[in-house]
Scaffold this motif. Sequence first.
Motif, PDB file in Angstrom:
ATOM      1  N   GLY A  76       0.821  -1.211   0.000  1.00 22.68           N
ATOM      2  CA  GLY A  76       0.000   0.000   0.000  1.00 22.68           C
ATOM      3  C   GLY A  76       0.850   1.254   0.000  1.00 22.68           C
ATOM      4  N   ALA A  77       1.935   1.235   0.745  1.00 24.15           N
ATOM      5  CA  ALA A  77       2.828   2.389   0.804  1.00 24.15           C
ATOM      6  C   ALA A  77       3.701   2.478  -0.448  1.00 24.15           C
ATOM      7  N   VAL A  78       4.177   1.339  -0.920  1.00 24.17           N
ATOM      8  CA  VAL A  78       5.010   1.315  -2.120  1.00 24.17           C
ATOM      9  C   VAL A  78       4.265   1.935  -3.302  1.00 24.17           C
ATOM     10  N   LYS A  79       2.965   1.677  -3.390  1.00 19.62           N
ATOM     11  CA  LYS A  79       2.167   2.214  -4.495  1.00 19.62           C
ATOM     12  C   LYS A  79       2.119   3.738  -4.503  1.00 19.62           C
ATOM     13  N   LEU A  80       2.340   4.360  -3.347  1.00 19.27           N
ATOM     14  CA  LEU A  80       2.343   5.821  -3.300  1.00 19.27           C
ATOM     15  C   LEU A  80       3.467   6.416  -4.145  1.00 19.27           C
ATOM     16  N   LEU A  81       4.518   5.646  -4.376  1.00 20.14           N
ATOM     17  CA  LEU A  81       5.654   6.141  -5.161  1.00 20.14           C
ATOM     18  C   LEU A  81       5.582   5.792  -6.638  1.00 20.14           C
ATOM     19  N   GLU A  82       4.565   5.048  -7.052  1.00 20.55           N
ATOM     20  CA  GLU A  82       4.486   4.628  -8.452  1.00 20.55           C
ATOM     21  C   GLU A  82       4.486   5.797  -9.417  1.00 20.55           C
ATOM     22  N   LYS A  83       3.744   6.853  -9.118  1.00 20.32           N
ATOM     23  CA  LYS A  83       3.681   7.980 -10.053  1.00 20.32           C
ATOM     24  C   LYS A  83       5.016   8.702 -10.171  1.00 20.32           C
ATOM     25  N   THR A  84       5.873   8.536  -9.187  1.00 16.85           N
ATOM     26  CA  THR A  84       7.176   9.185  -9.197  1.00 16.85           C
ATOM     27  C   THR A  84       8.100   8.621 -10.262  1.00 16.85           C
ATOM     28  N   ILE A  85       7.985   7.335 -10.547  1.00 18.58           N
ATOM     29  CA  ILE A  85       8.933   6.714 -11.469  1.00 18.58           C
ATOM     30  C   ILE A  85       8.545   6.852 -12.932  1.00 18.58           C
ATOM     31  N   SER A  86       7.386   7.385 -13.212  1.00 22.25           N
ATOM     32  CA  SER A  86       6.939   7.540 -14.588  1.00 22.25           C
ATOM     33  C   SER A  86       6.619   9.004 -14.867  1.00 22.25           C
ATOM     34  N   PRO A  87       7.236   9.598 -15.906  1.00 14.46           N
ATOM     35  CA  PRO A  87       6.945  10.988 -16.227  1.00 14.46           C
ATOM     36  C   PRO A  87       5.467  11.255 -16.473  1.00 14.46           C
ATOM     37  N   SER A  88       4.727  10.241 -16.947  1.00 10.17           N
ATOM     38  CA  SER A  88       3.307  10.421 -17.219  1.00 10.17           C
ATOM     39  C   SER A  88       2.457  10.263 -15.971  1.00 10.17           C
ATOM     40  N   GLY A  89       3.086   9.799 -14.879  1.00 13.27           N
ATOM     41  CA  GLY A  89       2.341   9.595 -13.643  1.00 13.27           C
ATOM     42  C   GLY A  89       1.588   8.282 -13.608  1.00 13.27           C
ATOM     43  N   GLY A  90       1.712   7.463 -14.640  1.00 10.91           N
ATOM     44  CA  GLY A  90       0.966   6.216 -14.677  1.00 10.91           C
ATOM     45  C   GLY A  90       1.838   5.000 -14.505  1.00 10.91           C
ATOM     46  N   GLY A  91       3.056   5.203 -14.051  1.00 10.94           N
ATOM     47  CA  GLY A  91       3.982   4.090 -13.930  1.00 10.94           C
ATOM     48  C   GLY A  91       3.641   3.161 -12.802  1.00 10.94           C
ATOM     49  N   GLN A  92       4.226   1.998 -12.815  1.00  8.77           N
ATOM     50  CA  GLN A  92       4.061   1.054 -11.728  1.00  8.77           C
ATOM     51  C   GLN A  92       5.439   0.666 -11.243  1.00  8.77           C
TER      52      GLN A  92
END
Length: 119
Positions: free
Chosen positions: A89-105
């Motif tokens: 649940g916490a790891v998912k909070l950083l998903e948007k950080t790794i993708s310039p489009s904000g949709g990364g996983q």
Amino acid sequence: MRDNPELQVIVGKGWDATAFGAVPPHKAQLDQVSDFVPIVLISRDHQSVWTNSEGLAAAGINSDTPDPEGGVIEKDENGLAIGVLRGQGAVKLLEKTISPSGGGQLQTDDARHDQPDAR
């Protein structure tokens, strides 16, 4: 970072919490590497992420951010996030950080993460 100045986020894997002993890793350690580019490091067991201050800011995590369902944002005695997030649940909070489009996983089996383990 010197060889790839165009990178907008640094993603790595392989840190081991046991290497830190009783004191958990802290965002300040990664801020010394860069305080202007998000650094997102996936733990060896794939259950935690360690990030710098810029990574927390990019994910919108601050002292008011509650723990998400299925996760923990580790905080210091003053309630400030230290840069360690545990549980999916916490790891998912950083998903948007790794993708310039904000949709990364934050996919731990993704080829981007198949670099030698960081120690």
